[in-house]
Write an enzyme that holds these catalytic residues in place. Structure first.
Site, mmCIF file in Angstrom:
data_model
loop_
_atom_site.group_PDB
_atom_site.id
_atom_site.type_symbol
_atom_site.label_atom_id
_atom_site.label_comp_id
_atom_site.label_asym_id
_atom_site.label_seq_id
_atom_site.Cartn_x
_atom_site.Cartn_y
_atom_site.Cartn_z
ATOM 1 N N GLU A 174 0.835 -1.207 0.000
ATOM 2 C CA GLU A 174 0.000 0.000 0.000
ATOM 3 C C GLU A 174 0.873 1.262 0.000
ATOM 4 O OE1 GLU A 174 -2.861 -0.474 3.200
ATOM 5 O OE2 GLU A 174 -4.161 -1.610 1.875
ATOM 6 N N GLU A 363 -5.535 -8.338 -1.355
ATOM 7 C CA GLU A 363 -6.204 -8.158 -0.059
ATOM 8 C C GLU A 363 -7.659 -7.804 -0.313
ATOM 9 O OE1 GLU A 363 -4.656 -5.610 3.021
ATOM 10 O OE2 GLU A 363 -2.593 -6.014 2.426
HETATM 11 C C1 BG6 Z 1 -4.461 -3.134 4.662
HETATM 12 C C2 BG6 Z 1 -3.123 -3.594 5.162
HETATM 13 O O1 BG6 Z 1 -4.496 -1.758 4.755
HETATM 14 O O2 BG6 Z 1 -5.600 -3.434 5.387
HETATM 15 C C3 BG6 Z 1 -3.176 -4.751 6.141
HETATM 16 O O3 BG6 Z 1 -2.254 -3.895 4.116
HETATM 17 C C4 BG6 Z 1 -4.342 -4.540 7.092
HETATM 18 O O4 BG6 Z 1 -1.941 -4.831 6.792
HETATM 19 C C5 BG6 Z 1 -5.631 -4.521 6.290
HETATM 20 O O5 BG6 Z 1 -4.404 -5.464 8.126
HETATM 21 C C6 BG6 Z 1 -6.896 -4.392 7.109
HETATM 22 O O6 BG6 Z 1 -6.806 -3.330 7.990
HETATM 23 P P1 BG6 Z 1 -7.092 -3.543 9.536
HETATM 24 O O7 BG6 Z 1 -6.831 -2.257 10.183
HETATM 25 O O8 BG6 Z 1 -8.514 -3.978 9.631
HETATM 26 O O9 BG6 Z 1 -6.159 -4.613 9.986
#
Ligand code: BG6
Length: 466
Positions: A174, A363
């Protein structure tokens, strides 16, 4: 009939700093993630090797020691691919040593060997929300051009060591997050000026392009991509000013993709820099380096949001890290993230039209509070629904003619959340008995979604329900 390609890389994603724990084991150094134990929006807590205050992230889900069990569970679901990251501070604990830490390198050898044993292909991020803390303290993070050299040394070390084991790489997780959280992205104080942040980002973009070239030289049969936070925004209304505001807010993050995929700064950013007194130091060599563009584009997608030219609308909203306005047409998760499966198809089309490079969704997922039933089961139908609905849109995008390499859903096993360092925000197919204090038994359990995803992979997506 609509289908996923036969070579589609189904799998899951995790990151070193959110699963491994063992934060000082085998010579690991303190990382930026270690000094933010309450997550990337929590305070910075200076730590040194003598500090034994226990934090959840120090143990996390103890993947460092339990990875064989976890990889076996991923294999049981049929994973073709696992995205994780290498903790830079395991390899170069201070970031500037002449020699790497052999114990850290040996850990990832064991991990990749275990994945190979189960036929799971690694997709490895070089830096996922962490870097050696000493690089921030001693050099001022990515604000210092020297970081390019340290990062190159780290990349050369791991490309060389794992050249036979890892064929899919990503540079920075990111990369556009630095605009919202500069300490996590580029190791700069949160109140840094825009000029300093963009200069640090420039150094990181140059480092990314240099290691793209290096990867091709060291591992000619590898593919290397970038990683964007897919921060899709819609105009709040059809007023032209709102449409323009949305275009410009999307440009703020697409800019990173433009540099990494097209090899130079886009004209709209040059105008932004000019009008905001941002004078970047960009050398002739930097311009040449940036021409080493990525092989594919990877991105995260959890939600979409809205934007408007009317500043007063923002006053009515609760602040959030991405500065998005609530979309009245969409439901939200328990954490206020707006659920928009169609947005994923929009985003895939947008990126494909813009870059014409293969895309990888690395993701996507739903963070939710899971309930452990008396019989030990976890009935996470809400998660199944979320993933199902998003994957239907991925299949539509494939029908649109978009080349999509794979899908690794986020947090395939419960892990520590990035934003607030919480355990109660769970994403996994596998439940981990861990709590906010880090005192759980760490026992693993298959959730209902585990069986759902297994069937989905077995049928190459045919079991999705409309
Ligand atoms: C992304 C990141 O922004 O979102 C992850 O690459 C992160 O590392 C994921 O865990 C979800 O965000 P959160 O705050 O719910 O863990």
């Amino acid at each position: 009939m609509k289908q996923f390609p036969t070579h589609f890389l189904w799998g899951g994603a995790i990151a070193a700093n959110q699963v491994e724990g063992a934060y000082l084991t085998d010579g690991k150094g303190i990382s930026t993630s270690d000094v933010m134990p309450q997550g990337i929006i929590g305070p910075i807590i200076e730590r040194d090797l003598s500090d034994k205050t226990p934090y959840l992230k120090d143990i996390a889900i103890d993947f460092y020691h339990r990875y064989p069990e976890d990889i076996a569970l991923f294999a049981e679901m049929g994973f073709k691919c696992l995205r994780t990251s290498i903790a830079w501070s395991r390899i170069f604990p201070q970031g500037d040593e002449a020699q790497p830490n052999e114990a850290g390198l040996a850990f990832y050898d064991r991990l990749f060997d275990e994945m190979a044993k189960h036929g799971i292909q690694p997709l490895i991020t070089l830096s996922h929300y962490e870097m050696p803390w000493a690089l921030v303290k001693k050099y001022g993070g990515w604000g210092n051009r020297k970081l390019i050299t340290f990062f190159e040394q780290y990349a050369r070390t791991v490309f060389t060591r794992y050249q036979k084991k890892v064929k899919l790489w990503l540079t920075f997780n990111e990369i556009n997050m630095s605009l919202h959280e500069p300490m996590t992205g580029v190791g700069l104080a949160r109140n840094s000026s825009k000029s300093d942040i963009y200069q640090a980002i420039h150094h990181q973009l140059v480092a990314s392009s240099r290691v793209v070239k290096m990867c091709r030289e060291i591992i000619p049969d590898a593919q290397i991509g970038n990683m964007l936070l897919g921060g899709l925004v819609y105009p709040l209304t059809c007023k032209p000013d709102d449409v323009l505001a949305a275009l410009q807010q999307n440009q703020k993050w697409l800019f990173f993709g433009d540099v990494q995929c097209r090899g130079s700064y886009p004209s709209y950013m040059l105008r932004y820099f000019r009008e905001n007194g941002i004078n970047l130091v960009i050398t002739e060599q930097d311009r040449l380096d940036l021409k080493n563009t990525v092989d594919f584009i990877s991105f995260s997608y959890y939600m979409s949001g809205c934007t408007t030219a009317d500043e007063s609308e923002y006053q009515k909203q609760q602040g959030n890290i991405l500065r998005m306005i609530t979309n009245p047409h969409l439901p939200s998760s328990e954490w206020g993230w707006q659920i928009d499966p169609v947005g994923l198809r929009v985003l895939l089309n947008l990126l494909w039209d813009r870059y014409q490079k293969p895309l990888f969704i690395v993701e996507n997922g739903l963070g939710a509070k899971d309930k452990l039933e008396a019989d030990g089961s976890i009935q996470d139908d809400y998660r199944i629904q979320y993933l199902n609905d998003h994957l239907i849109q991925v299949r539509e995008a494939i029908e649109d003619g978009i080349e999509i390499m794979g899908y690794t859903s986020w947090g395939a096993i419960d892990l520590v959340s990035a934003s607030k360092g919480e355990m109660s925000k769970r994403y996994g197919y596998i439940y981990v008995d861990q709590n906010e204090q880090g005192t759980g038994s760490l026992e693993r359990r298959r959730k209902k979604s585990f069986h759902w995803y297994k069937q989905l992979i077995e049928t190459n997506g045919e079991s999705l329900s409309k």
